[in-house]
Design a protein around this motif. Sequence first.
Motif, mmCIF file in Angstrom:
data_model
loop_
_atom_site.group_PDB
_atom_site.id
_atom_site.type_symbol
_atom_site.label_atom_id
_atom_site.label_comp_id
_atom_site.label_asym_id
_atom_site.label_seq_id
_atom_site.Cartn_x
_atom_site.Cartn_y
_atom_site.Cartn_z
ATOM 1 N N ARG A 153 53.478 68.294 -6.184
ATOM 2 C CA ARG A 153 54.496 67.580 -5.406
ATOM 3 C C ARG A 153 55.180 68.517 -4.430
ATOM 4 O O ARG A 153 55.539 68.148 -3.322
ATOM 5 C CB ARG A 153 55.565 67.046 -6.353
ATOM 6 N N ASN A 154 55.367 69.750 -4.891
ATOM 7 C CA ASN A 154 55.984 70.761 -4.035
ATOM 8 C C ASN A 154 55.129 71.011 -2.797
ATOM 9 O O ASN A 154 55.651 71.200 -1.689
ATOM 10 C CB ASN A 154 56.169 72.040 -4.855
ATOM 11 N N GLU A 155 53.819 70.983 -2.964
ATOM 12 C CA GLU A 155 52.933 71.145 -1.809
ATOM 13 C C GLU A 155 53.155 70.012 -0.812
ATOM 14 O O GLU A 155 53.237 70.240 0.402
ATOM 15 C CB GLU A 155 51.456 71.174 -2.244
ATOM 16 N N ILE A 156 53.258 68.802 -1.339
ATOM 17 C CA ILE A 156 53.447 67.652 -0.457
ATOM 18 C C ILE A 156 54.832 67.691 0.195
ATOM 19 O O ILE A 156 55.007 67.331 1.365
ATOM 20 C CB ILE A 156 53.244 66.328 -1.232
ATOM 21 N N PHE A 157 55.806 68.174 -0.566
ATOM 22 C CA PHE A 157 57.149 68.321 -0.008
ATOM 23 C C PHE A 157 57.110 69.275 1.196
ATOM 24 O O PHE A 157 57.660 69.001 2.262
ATOM 25 C CB PHE A 157 58.099 68.856 -1.086
ATOM 26 N N GLN A 158 56.428 70.388 1.021
ATOM 27 C CA GLN A 158 56.320 71.345 2.127
ATOM 28 C C GLN A 158 55.577 70.743 3.315
ATOM 29 O O GLN A 158 55.945 70.960 4.467
ATOM 30 C CB GLN A 158 55.605 72.620 1.665
ATOM 31 N N MET A 159 54.565 69.951 2.999
ATOM 32 C CA MET A 159 53.815 69.301 4.069
ATOM 33 C C MET A 159 54.736 68.351 4.844
ATOM 34 O O MET A 159 54.738 68.344 6.084
ATOM 35 C CB MET A 159 52.623 68.539 3.487
ATOM 36 N N ALA A 160 55.525 67.613 4.102
ATOM 37 C CA ALA A 160 56.434 66.669 4.759
ATOM 38 C C ALA A 160 57.432 67.406 5.649
ATOM 39 O O ALA A 160 57.806 66.936 6.721
ATOM 40 C CB ALA A 160 57.165 65.838 3.709
ATOM 41 N N MET A 161 57.848 68.590 5.198
ATOM 42 C CA MET A 161 58.795 69.376 5.986
ATOM 43 C C MET A 161 58.146 69.961 7.236
ATOM 44 O O MET A 161 58.743 70.018 8.304
ATOM 45 C CB MET A 161 59.362 70.527 5.136
#
Lengths: 249, 478
Positions: A153-161
């Motif tokens: 999820r953290n990877e996706i969070f970074q992607m979203a950012m």
Amino acid sequence: MLEIRELYASIGEKEILRGVNLTVKPGEVHAIMGPNGSGKSTLSSVIAGREEYQVTSGDVLWDGKSILELAPEERAHLGLFLGFQYPVEIPGVSVSNFVKTALNAVRAARGEEALDASSMLKKMREALQLLEMDKGFLSRSLNEGFSGGEKKRNEIFQMAMLEPRLAILDETDSGLDIDALRIVAQGVNGLRSAKASFVVITHYQRLLDYIIPDVVHVLLNGRIVKVGDKSLAYALEERGYDWIKKEVE
Amino acid sequence: MSQDELLQEVTATDYKYGFYSDIETDRMDAGLSEDVIRRISAKKMEPQWMTEWRLEAYRIWLEMDEPDWANVNYQKVDFQAISYYAAPVKKQITSLDEVDPELLKTFEKLGISLNEQKRLSGVAMDIIVDSVSVATTFKKTLAEKGVIFCSMSEAIQEHPELVKKYLGTVIPRTDNYYAALNSAVFTDGSFCYIPKGVRCPMELSTYFRINEANTGQFERTLIVADEGSFVSYLEGCTAPQRDENQLHAAVVELVALDHAEIKYSTVQNWYPGDAEGKGGVYNFVTKRGICEAYAKISWTQVETGSAVTWKYPSCILKGDYSIGEFYSVALTNHHQQADTGTKMIHLGRNTKSTIISKGISAGQSHNSYRGLVRMGPRAENARNFSQCDSLLMGDRCGAHTFPYIEVKNSTARTEHEATTSKIGEDQIFYCQQRGLNMEAAIALIINGYAKEVLNQLPMEFAVEAQKLLAISLEGSVG
Ligand SMILES: Nc1ncnc2c1ncn2[C@@H]1O[C@H](COP(=O)(O)OP(=O)(O)OP(=O)(O)O)[C@@H](O)[C@H]1O
Ligand SMILES: [Mg+2]
């Protein structure tokens, strides 16, 4: 936007990629499937510029220009994002500090000003909301003690950012529960509507129910041996890889 | 105070310490003898007892041998080749053009303004005027609270009773070779006294005082926190201080009386020598504090400089329920060598100590942690926790840990943890993939690693310390 031509890459003496061809257009989603050890992660590492791997021939083009000579961070500045299969831990660096540093580094490289603290915070809040993540997450040490699902999820969070133009997601669905899977897909589909492209590496057709791929590729022994649409993923789920291996022979 | 008066005060100060005056005449010939010590003492117009105290220290020093147990190698110092009374800046610098460009580059990287740069490299007068005005207002606030904060020379003149009472009580002249030498020849340093029950209203820093009087290579610092008082003291500015001298042998003594607390933070960035290992400062420092009942002393250090560092800020936990803390980041690069750590001497009951040491070694450097935890026979229920981590960059550097533990009381407990790690290629690649270049990636990882210690520093200091760590590692990779 991304074009891979007859790409050969090896590590040490060992040849891993053996003539990969792949073209991704803006807004497209490509899925790559293939048995363990077939070279999927290697392909993503090579695209992202990991130095360990030597490209022996072929090319990787971004908007028609080769990026093989670019450092990993320069590729990131172009808008390339890699969601890692095994995200690393960086003790003592909080998620928020890491993401802030990353986003500002990318902005600086593009000649944009650093985001002020309140805009940064606002952006983080929005991304957290989209991914249904708790605020407390921001102050945790990057990936340290994260569960498998939290790391993804953290990877996706970074992607979203970072809002990349092309994201390669290497088994981001592995280890996710059903809810998390849906949430991750939400993150991807949010960006997709903004014309971003995706290369989604997965072992499971399940993810592709949420993120509908335009093209499905099968990577076997460092080579894309079969290309199809979504139905190919179903066939693989049902029948495994043996029939493809036979076909190839 | 009018501008003229200010200027005059500055000029007078400069003259007094030989900073802008004709340095040659104020500089003693190299060499050390009783006569030299008498002359130093006379130049400083010291009282008889001080002269005697110095001479006694000199005689003690003569009987001692230079220690060689530390895990460092260096060309032995020729003590007869040093001038013991000289301005620390040998050249009179009148324009920034004369300052080492490397140094200016570092200033720029630290984001230090041009004016500040001039001040730090010992240039322009007008800027010093500015800082004197800062120092003056600041002295007034302190005086209102009864806090004494001045140079050691001034303290000897103005507050002899306090100096006499405490000087050498924590680190006696017989303590070690460099402490004995320092006691004999020290030229200046800071003195600080916080009266009973007073919480010092601001962080005290040599950064301010150093503008008035340049401290020499043999600094002597004494801080006395009277009962129930609190002081936070910052040593060394975070901007690099180029020191052309080879040997830096300071002594720092802290006295925390009942219920008092002293927080002592250091960011040490003396000249480490060049990338080939030529030049640089030998930093042989003795730092120790004594805690009476319920008192607390906390040492925090960020060590990035010096060619050779030999330094063990320690606590004597004499009073019951007293607390000692040591937080350290020591970074070595190129050919630097550091042998640093702490001693926690638990004498009283229910005393507590914490040691957090983070070593970072790069290049061909050597970084040793050396720590002693001693629980005396009376130290019932004493507790210690030690954590010593080492981080290696590359495979030509070395990290070593020498923990010594002596427990003479069966109810005392010690706990020791140690780890060694490397910055992983995969960590760097991960950061790079997110847009950080290699150097930014390493800085981020290092600062995360050292966070527990950096968090102990006052805010602005922590920010500068972070930048300093990053700068010190430049060129160590890629
Ligand atoms: N750094 C390396 N050193 C040695 N061999 C490597 C290295 N990286 C990859 N390989 C080898 O290359 C092959 C492909 O590995 P890769 O990680 O790309 O597979 P994958 O398709 O991602 O597999 P999985 O589905 O298990 O994630 C494997 O045989 C692997 O052992
Ligand atoms: Mg893989």
